[in-house]
Every structure is written in C-alpha cells, then in structure tokens.
Write an enzyme that holds these catalytic residues in place. Structure first.
Site, mmCIF file in Angstrom:
data_model
loop_
_atom_site.group_PDB
_atom_site.id
_atom_site.type_symbol
_atom_site.label_atom_id
_atom_site.label_comp_id
_atom_site.label_asym_id
_atom_site.label_seq_id
_atom_site.Cartn_x
_atom_site.Cartn_y
_atom_site.Cartn_z
ATOM 1 N N ASP A 99 -39.954 51.295 -86.501
ATOM 2 C CA ASP A 99 -40.659 50.518 -87.511
ATOM 3 C C ASP A 99 -39.897 50.611 -88.837
ATOM 4 O OD1 ASP A 99 -42.435 50.550 -85.362
ATOM 5 O OD2 ASP A 99 -44.198 50.547 -86.666
ATOM 6 N N LYS A 173 -44.951 43.481 -89.283
ATOM 7 C CA LYS A 173 -46.019 44.475 -89.504
ATOM 8 C C LYS A 173 -46.462 44.431 -90.957
ATOM 9 C CE LYS A 173 -46.553 49.552 -89.295
ATOM 10 N NZ LYS A 173 -45.894 50.809 -88.847
ATOM 11 N N LYS A 207 -48.276 43.145 -86.092
ATOM 12 C CA LYS A 207 -48.984 44.428 -86.083
ATOM 13 C C LYS A 207 -49.736 44.581 -87.393
ATOM 14 C CE LYS A 207 -48.377 49.475 -85.977
ATOM 15 N NZ LYS A 207 -47.481 50.619 -85.664
#
Length: 247
Positions: A99, A173, A207
């Site tokens: 990430d 995300k 996400k």
C-alpha cells in the site's frame, strides 16, 4: 455475505504513537496478527518491520491470511528510489499487498508527471512480483476536484500500461487514517469521497480506509462497490459492534 473477507485488519501505530514501549507495541502487533488469523480476515495490515514476523506466525498457524504493509507512510513525500527500496524490502520479507502513499502533495502542487512516474514504476514492481498494489490518495487532503483527478490519473496510468487482467490487483485507496485535518473534519473514507473514487477509478477497485467504525458503515461501503475495507476495528465491525477508533 462473509464481511470478514472484505476486511483488512489494520494496526499501523508506532510505539510512540500508541504511547507504548517498543516491547509493549510488539505485543499489540502479535495480538493483532493472531486475531486476524483466528477471525479469518482477508488480510493483516502492519508496518514493514513486522512483515517477516507476521509471515512466520501465519505459517505456524497454517493460515491463509495475507499480509499487507505500507510504503512511504504516512506522508508519501519520499522520492521514487525510496519507495522502490521500501517495496523491495517488503517483497523480500513476504508481503502480499503493498500500500503505497501517493505523493499527493506533489500532485496538489501541479507535478502530475512525478505522480504518474511513481505509479507506473512502483506498480510494475508490485505486479511483476505477483503482489496486490494499492495507491493511497489521502482524500482528506484533497479537494473534490483533486480526488476526481488523482483517481483518474492512477486509472489512466494502469490501463495505458498494464493488461486488463492486472486491473483487479491495483487499488485506489482513500486514506492513511493518520492525516490531521485542519478543522477536525473526517480524515478517512467518507461516502462522498468514496463515490467519487469509485466513479473515477473504475475499472480499478477501491479500498475504503480510515473512519469505518461499524458493521452498517462497512456494509454501506460494500454496497457502493468497495472491494476492501481497512480498519483497526475489524473484529468489532464483524461482530456488529460500533467503535470509536479513528482508522
């Protein structure tokens, strides 16, 4: 619905952030890993220095739990070489998900080319090693227009440079959960921000991370189309409880 398979159980505090000693924080991390194994969550999201430990614990438990970690966290301001070095270390240690914090400040300053380059190169590294890659855009630091533009930028880099079968492995995300908003407004996954991301990142998955505090909120995110939810309260959410945790 097995909501647990949407949940990335998350613990990303340093010892100082948690107000703990290093050894005390290690215990918290180990508990989080064990809980994620026992509860059957999708993934445990931890800091890079704990990835090797998590993989060892998961192997010993004969579990299918995945391990994710953060790259250039939480500000995303480091140069590309630093992001690459951190990613390679995480890969060597066995991380399944990488990430990355996007250099959203560079984007806000008009340097879209820098962001395109880091998204391209870092995504190449992740996919070449069969990893899932997520790009954290820090929605609370962006205007609505910037959320739309940055989600679109990441999508366009991916669809221009990678195969269609790769798209499901590259997420956009929402948040780190650690950004401090000047006015104390929500710093994570708000419904308006998630909708903008979903509309402009597609066909890439989204996400939602930061601020999802209840089963109902998680379910609403899933109904909108979110594929993963990052939360430090995964067990409480799965059990239908509310929580005051902020990320």
């Amino acid at each position: 619905m097995n909501i647990k398979q949407y949940l990335d159980s998350t613990y990303l505090k340093t010892a100082s952030q948690a107000g703990l000693s290093e050894s005390e924080n290690d215990i918290v991390v180990k508990h989080a890993i064990t809980e994620a194994v026992n509860e059957g969550f999708k993934l445990i999201m931890i800091r890079p220095e704990y990835v090797a430990l998590a993989k060892e614990m998961i192997l010993n438990a004969n579990s299918n739990l995945n391990v994710g970690t953060v790259i250039d966290f939480p500000e995303g301001k480091s140069d590309l070489e630093t992001k690459i070095r951190q990613a390679n270390e995480a890969i060597v240690n066995g991380a399944d998900d990488l990430d990355f914090v996007c250099n959203y400040e560079a984007f806000k300053d008009g340097n879209a080319e820098l962001v395109k380059q880091e998204v391209l190169i870092a995504t190449q590294i992740g996919l070449a090693n069969n990893k899932t890659v997520k790009w954290i855009i820090e929605t609370a630091a962006l205007t609505e227009k910037e959320i739309i533009q940055l989600s679109s930028l990441i999508k366009n880099v991916v669809i221009s440079n990678f195969k269609e079968e790769d798209y499901t492995s590259v997420f956009v995300k929402s948040s780190t959960g650690f950004y401090k908003t000047p006015d104390g407004s929500p710093n994570g996954a708000t419904i308006p921000a998630i909708i903008m991301m979903l509309e402009n990142a597609s066909p890439l998955p989204v996400k939602a991370a930061g601020g999802v505090k209840s089963y109902e909120e998680a379910l609403e995110m899933i109904r909108l189309g979110v594929k993963r939810i990052g939360t430090s309260s995964a067990k409480a959410i799965a059990n239908g409880e509310n929580t005051s945790n902020q990320y």
